[in-house]
Design an enzyme around this catalytic site. Sequence first.
Site, PDB file in Angstrom:
ATOM      1  CB  CYS A 129      -0.878  -0.087   1.493  1.00 56.20           C
ATOM      2  SG  CYS A 129       0.056   0.745   2.689  1.00 56.20           S
TER       3      CYS A 129
ATOM      4  NE  ARG B 221      -4.521   1.061   1.808  1.00 56.69           N
ATOM      5  CZ  ARG B 221      -4.818   2.105   0.787  1.00 56.69           C
ATOM      6  NH1 ARG B 221      -5.135   2.504  -0.693  1.00 56.69           N
ATOM      7  NH2 ARG B 221      -2.878   3.282   0.617  1.00 56.69           N
TER       8      ARG B 221
END
Length: 194
Positions: A11, A17
């Site tokens: 990410c 994430r």
Amino acid sequence: MDPSFRVLLVCTGNICRSAFAERLGRAWVDETLGEGASRLQLSSAGTRAVVGSGMHPDTALVLAGYGADSGNFRARQLTADHLADADLVLTMTRAHRRDVLSLAPRGLGRTFTLREAGALLDFVDGGSERGEGDHAARARGLVAALAEARSRRPAAGDDDVPDPINQPLETHSEAGQLIVDALLPLLRRLAGAS
């Protein structure tokens, strides 16, 4: 040849994430494969990583809700060496996928957005990872089948997991759910190659 299969999650900052996906995936692999967990390795990095930082507190809270722990996680910057070592690269957005491919153009056949790879499972029969060779070879067979299936998948509306940074806890939770929905079925298939 190394008998392990390596998944790299990417990410932007590597604190929300991809960090969530790495730690959730590791927990799932450890629980599911037990002593054989080393055959399926997960790591993460960021295209503009907050190097050395721990997981974002809201993301860590969401992760704990799934029964996993952020532990001593530390963000790291994506490098070409990370990409060269990975058997499968899963990015959180299409922009991240472009960044990965600019560093490793030959990696197209093993680089997907996470949600794209999850959706492509519907286009790949269960036999792709059940063939000759060790676990890693069979898992690479699944990746090759996913790459081949791209041409059969209709154009997708949105393969991205939105960035929850500087957003309320609900946004971290929504991103976590999108990751769970795509990552766990993929890990089940990769583990099934065992």
